[in-house]
Every structure is written in C-alpha cells, then in structure tokens.
Design a protein around this motif. Structure first.
Motif, mmCIF file in Angstrom:
data_model
loop_
_atom_site.group_PDB
_atom_site.id
_atom_site.type_symbol
_atom_site.label_atom_id
_atom_site.label_comp_id
_atom_site.label_asym_id
_atom_site.label_seq_id
_atom_site.Cartn_x
_atom_site.Cartn_y
_atom_site.Cartn_z
ATOM 1 N N GLY A 126 0.827 -1.213 0.000
ATOM 2 C CA GLY A 126 0.000 0.000 0.000
ATOM 3 C C GLY A 126 0.853 1.252 0.000
ATOM 4 N N VAL A 127 1.906 1.246 0.853
ATOM 5 C CA VAL A 127 2.770 2.424 0.950
ATOM 6 C C VAL A 127 3.479 2.671 -0.382
ATOM 7 C CG1 VAL A 127 4.852 3.339 2.042
ATOM 8 C CG2 VAL A 127 3.091 2.263 3.443
ATOM 9 N N VAL A 128 4.079 1.611 -0.921
ATOM 10 C CA VAL A 128 4.812 1.747 -2.186
ATOM 11 C C VAL A 128 3.880 2.258 -3.283
ATOM 12 C CG1 VAL A 128 5.988 0.452 -4.008
ATOM 13 C CG2 VAL A 128 6.546 0.024 -1.615
ATOM 14 N N ARG A 129 2.659 1.707 -3.316
ATOM 15 C CA ARG A 129 1.704 2.079 -4.359
ATOM 16 C C ARG A 129 1.376 3.569 -4.300
ATOM 17 N NH1 ARG A 129 -3.719 0.925 -6.745
ATOM 18 N NH2 ARG A 129 -4.599 2.123 -5.041
ATOM 19 N N THR A 130 1.038 4.030 -3.078
ATOM 20 C CA THR A 130 0.639 5.429 -2.992
ATOM 21 C C THR A 130 1.818 6.366 -3.250
ATOM 22 O OG1 THR A 130 -0.224 7.145 -1.546
ATOM 23 C CG2 THR A 130 0.794 5.301 -0.463
ATOM 24 N N VAL A 131 3.011 5.941 -2.790
ATOM 25 C CA VAL A 131 4.184 6.792 -2.996
ATOM 26 C C VAL A 131 4.457 6.979 -4.483
ATOM 27 C CG1 VAL A 131 6.717 6.734 -2.838
ATOM 28 C CG2 VAL A 131 5.332 6.449 -0.780
ATOM 29 N N PHE A 132 4.213 5.911 -5.270
ATOM 30 C CA PHE A 132 4.542 6.025 -6.693
ATOM 31 C C PHE A 132 3.391 6.560 -7.543
ATOM 32 C CE2 PHE A 132 8.121 3.379 -5.513
ATOM 33 C CZ PHE A 132 9.124 4.027 -6.223
#
Lengths: 315, 258
Positions: free
Chosen positions: A48-54
């Motif tokens: 989730g974190v990686v997705r939103t960051v990118f």
C-alpha cells in the motif's frame, strides 16, 4: 483418540522415505498461523505504501530530485553538521565539568550543579532557544571588566547574540545537562572496590578521576554519547524557528517561494535519514566494542555478560 | 613530628565503629609490633574486615585510639579532640599502609605492570623507567615473570591477587593488611597466594591478615586473634588459640571450621 491415530496414519502415508535413526532426526519447530498472518499484513502495508508513494502525484518526486542536491539545501546541511559538532563538543565539555561538580565533596557545589541540571532538563529546549535569542531584552548590556575597578568593556548584547550564537548557546547548555547525567551514570558504574584500591594507594581526587574513574566509565559513556550525537543532529532542526539557515530552514526558504512544501520536506527528511544512518554505523561499532570490553572489565573470574551479548546468544 | 620509631606498628585502644545503630567494632584493643604477623579469624560479620578497613583508613572510627606507623590515622591529637588532617597528609599516611582486597580490585584498564607502577608513578611521581624496572622485579618476586603485559582479565584469580600484592608492595609500605585474600579463589589457586604471603612474612613485614585459612595461621602467625560480634574474644599464640582455646565461643567456631 480417533483423530490422533488418523493423523499418525496420514503422517506415515506422506513419508515414502525410510525412517531416520532417532538420534539424527532434525527437530522441526512449529510455525504458528499467527506468523503467516503477520507476514501477510506486513506485505499488504508495504504494498500500500509503495503504491501510494509512486502513484500519488502530489509527492512530486521530480521536484525532490531537483532540489535534493541544490546548493541552498547543501549549505543548510553543512550548517546542520557544523551546529551538531559544535553543540556536542561544548555540551560534552560542560557536561563533564557539571558531572565532576555533581560528585564534589562540597555540598554547595553539588547543589549548584544539580540545580543547573534540573532547570535545563526540566524546561523544553525550544523555549530555551527562544529565550536565549531574546536574552538582550533581559540584559541589554554586558560589561566585562575587573570587579571593583573602572576597567570594563561594554558589550551590546543585541549584537552579540545573533540567531546562530543563540542556537549554539541554547543547544550546548541544554545538551550539557543531559551529558552530565550520562557522565554521572558512567562514574556510578565504576566498582566501589576500584575507588577503595585507589584510596588505599593514597591517590588524589584528580588522579583517581583521570586514571581510574573516567577510563573505566567509558564503556557506559561512549555509546550513550553516540546516541546523543544522533539525537542532536535531528534536534538542530528546532533552531529554524530562530531563522538559522540549517537544513530545515533552507528547505522552508525554498518552499515559501515555490509552494512545493511536501517535496521539499521530503528532501530534508532524506538528508536527515541519510546522515542518521551514516552515523548509526560507527555508533553500532562503538557499542559492540565497548560491550565486549565491559564484560572483561568486571572484577574477578565471574564476568557478567552484558545485555547485548545475552541477547545475541538468545538469537 | 612523625615518630619514625613507630614504623611498622599498629596500636588501637578502645576502638569503636558503628554503621548507623549497628555497632560492628566495640572496644577493640590491639598491639602489633614491627614485623609481627597477626591473623584475625572469626565468623563472617564478626568485624574482621571492618577492623582492617579502619586500619587502612577506608572507614573512619567513631571513638578510640588508632595509631598506624606510630601516627594517629587521619587525625592529629590535641588536648581536647582529634583534629582531621588535610587530605594530602592522610594520603601520605596511606602510602605506607598496603591493603590487599578479597576481590583483588586490580585496575582493569591497566596491564599487570601498569597496575604495579600505578602507586609509585601516579601517587609519588616516581620516574617511569625506574618504576617499570621495579614493577618487573616485584612481579618476578611474586612468581609472575613475563606476565607484565597481561591485563587483569587475562590472568587467573590467583595471579590477579599476586599482582595486587605486588601493587601494594610497590609503595614500600611498613604495614600490610590482607582482607580475606584467598576467599575469592579456586581451592587449587589458594596455595600460590599463601606462598607469596609466607615469603613476605619471612622478610619481616608487619602483616595483619583476616583469613579462614587455619593451617596458614597456625604455621605463619605470631599472634592469632579470634573475633566475634565486633569483639576480640581471644588473643594469643596460634598454639594457644587454635590448639587450646579457652573461650567456649572460640571452641565452637574452631569445631565448625576444622
């Protein structure tokens, strides 16, 4: 009953391989369902974190990349490093002095040092910083001179206390109080028998402190001081409220102009994180080195393992 | 001012020491002549250690007379009171009294050689080269030739205790105090420390030894003192006190340890 015999049968069906000798069978440990669940949760959060960051464009990673090595930012970083080194040096020296005063045989000296430590640890460092910045309101003129004579030099405190001097003074004085407690804890960790042995030889207080107490308390003091150093590195961001051009201030100056607040705060965070990680490597080496010596240092044949060593064994 | 004729003697009269309410030493009379070997025996908590610690100046006595090397320890006698000496004067007195601790208390940040040198160099300001040579001599005399570069943690308990004895001797003391020097050692290491102490006794050093080693006391001591409950219960030659005790309390103690 039936379930047990069933599971035994199932086990046997699974194993076509010949049975091992009982003395060489490996011991297989249980992996609870909870552990698999925890791994799943961990993976989901990370994803989730990686997705939103990118995918969230508001991060503006291109802006981050553009400013991360910008001259203003780097100048701020240098200022942060300089402040950290200065304040830690002054803080450690003054802290050592305070710690020595704190164990003085003279009660009034002990009380004074104790009062200093209580005051500086008992009030917020941010308030102290603003206080030092405005010290000229309290003492507009400072006269350096020889008491009971006319020889003196008047100093305009407003000019003397710039934002940077206020920052160095404030952080150093505050750090000294914490550092004094670290030194005191280190002194207290020295075995009483060591002091008695030194007394028995007729050693003076100063010699005892320099040759016996301080060297032996280093295993306690150095790792704790390393932690303070890392803490101080981040604490310097507070002095941005005084307008000192350190790392946080320099990115604030940029986003005040460009309104790219988030990416510039990320720039600051990247540098704080990088520096902290760089510092924590030598810190962990120092900690390891001293935890080893501490085990040896203890008197007599029965050396008590230090906490880290015991934890290491448990792993 | 300093009475050189009292060198190597210990004299106590009516010595009293208490920790708070608890009296640990009561009306102790003690006379140790120069070169005399005195062994103090008694159960744990009888006050033997405290007595030695008082004689070394690690504890301040409440009342009574305590003269070591012919001088009042830590104080100067005036007609109406004992006046405390300056810290420097007390330190000077202490350099002439050697103390060996149960737990060795070697300085772990120094090698064996540096431990032995620590007194002469750090306290007396003696030149380093000379002190180093002297330290090696002393280490040899306690059977530790070649161990000078070892740190305490690299030495066995018996070796550490012998370094500790050498460290005390480096100050050229006139009186040596031993506070249960072999109690923290493995049984097979006790002998090597006792041998060093025996050697020292034969060389005419005044020694006060708190110990549980009855065989050693019988062989080496000139006088044996039995203490219990902060009092000197019995005092005499080893043959008398250990072989033919008069007090029932002494008999009972010897029965349990022998």
């Amino acid at each position: 009953m039936t379930t047990t015999s069933e599971s035994v049968r199932k086990d046997r069906d699974k194993q076509d391989l010949p049975e091992l000798d009982a003395t060489v069978k490996p011991r297989v440990h249980r992996r609870g369902a909870l552990e698999y669940f925890a791994w799943l949760c961990c993976a989901l959060v990370a994803l989730g974190v990686v997705r939103t960051v990118f995918t969230n464009e508001n991060y503006q990673w291109d802006v981050v990349a553009q400013y991360v090595t910008a001259e203003t930012v780097l100048r701020g970083l240098v200022m942060t490093v300089v402040l950290t080194v200065l304040c830690m040096t002054f803080g450690a020296l003054l802290g050592l002095l305070l710690a020595v005063l704190r164990v003085s045989p003279l009660r009034p000296v002990r009380i004074l040092a104790g009062a200093y430590i209580t005051f500086f640890r008992g009030t917020p460092v941010l308030v102290q910083l603003i206080f030092w910045f405005n010290i000229a309101a309290l003492y507009p003129h400072l006269a350096i001179g020889i008491p009971f004579t006319d020889v003196s030099q008047d100093i305009d405190v407003n000019r003397l206390i710039s934002a940077t001097t206020a920052a160095v003074v404030g952080l150093s004085l505050n750090q000294a109080a914490y550092q004094a407690e670290i030194f005191r804890g280190g002194f207290a960790s020295v075995d009483k028998g060591q002091i008695e042995a030194a007394d028995s030889l007729g050693m003076s207080r100063g010699t005892k402190l320099r040759r016996i107490i301080v060297p032996q308390s280093m295993p306690t003091i150095v790792p704790a001081t390393g932690n303070q150093f890392i803490g101080m590195f981040k604490e310097t961001s507070l002095v941005s409220v005084l307008g000192v051009g350190e790392l946080l201030m320099s990115v604030q100056l940029i986003y005040a102009r460009t309104y790219q607040t988030i990416p510039l705060l990320i720039v600051a965070c990247v540098w704080y994180l990088v520096m902290t990680l760089l510092l924590s490597y030598p810190q962990s080496l120092i900690e390891k080195k001293f935890s080893r010596t501490r085990a040896r240092v203890s008197n007599g044949p029965a050396a008590v393992p230090t906490q880290t060593e015991m934890m290491g064994e448990a792993k | 001012m300093s009475q050189m004729n009292g060198e190597g003697t210990v004299h106590a009269r009516g010595l009293r020491k208490s920790f708070g309410e608890r009296v640990v030493l009561d009306s102790i009379d003690l006379d140790v002549a120069s070169g005399e070997i005195v062994c103090i025996i008694g159960p744990s908590g009888s006050g033997k250690s405290t007595l030695l610690r008082c004689v070394d100046g690690l504890e301040e006595i409440d009342r009574g007379v305590l003269r070591v090397n012919g001088q009042d320890l830590g104080f100067r006698e005036t007609p109406r009171a004992y006046q405390a000496l300056k810290r420097k004067e007390v330190a000077a007195q202490r350099t002439r009294i050697g103390m060996v601790f149960q737990s060795f208390n070697l300085f772990p940040n120094m090698t064996a050689q540096e431990n032995v040198m620590s007194g002469p160099v750090l306290v007396k300001g003696a030149p380093k080269a000379e002190s180093r040579r002297r330290a090696d001599e002393l280490l040899t005399s306690v059977g530790l030739q070649g161990h000078g570069d070892h740190y305490p943690w690299q030495l066995s308990g018996g070796q550490q205790q012998r370094v500790a004895i050498a460290r005390s001797l480096a100050m050229d003391p006139s009186v040596m105090l031993f506070d249960e020097p072999t109690s923290a050692l493995d049984p097979e290491r006790v002998g090597e420390v006792l041998a060093v102490m025996k050697d020292l006794a034969h060389r005419g050093m005044t020694m006060l030894i708190a110990t549980h080693e009855m065989g050693f006391a019988r062989e080496v001591a000139d006088t044996v003192i039995f203490m219990d409950g902060g009092l000197v219960v019995e005092k005499g030659s080893p043959a008398d006190v250990l072989g033919n005790p008069q007090e029932p309390r002494t008999c009972k103690f010897l029965e349990t340890v022998l």
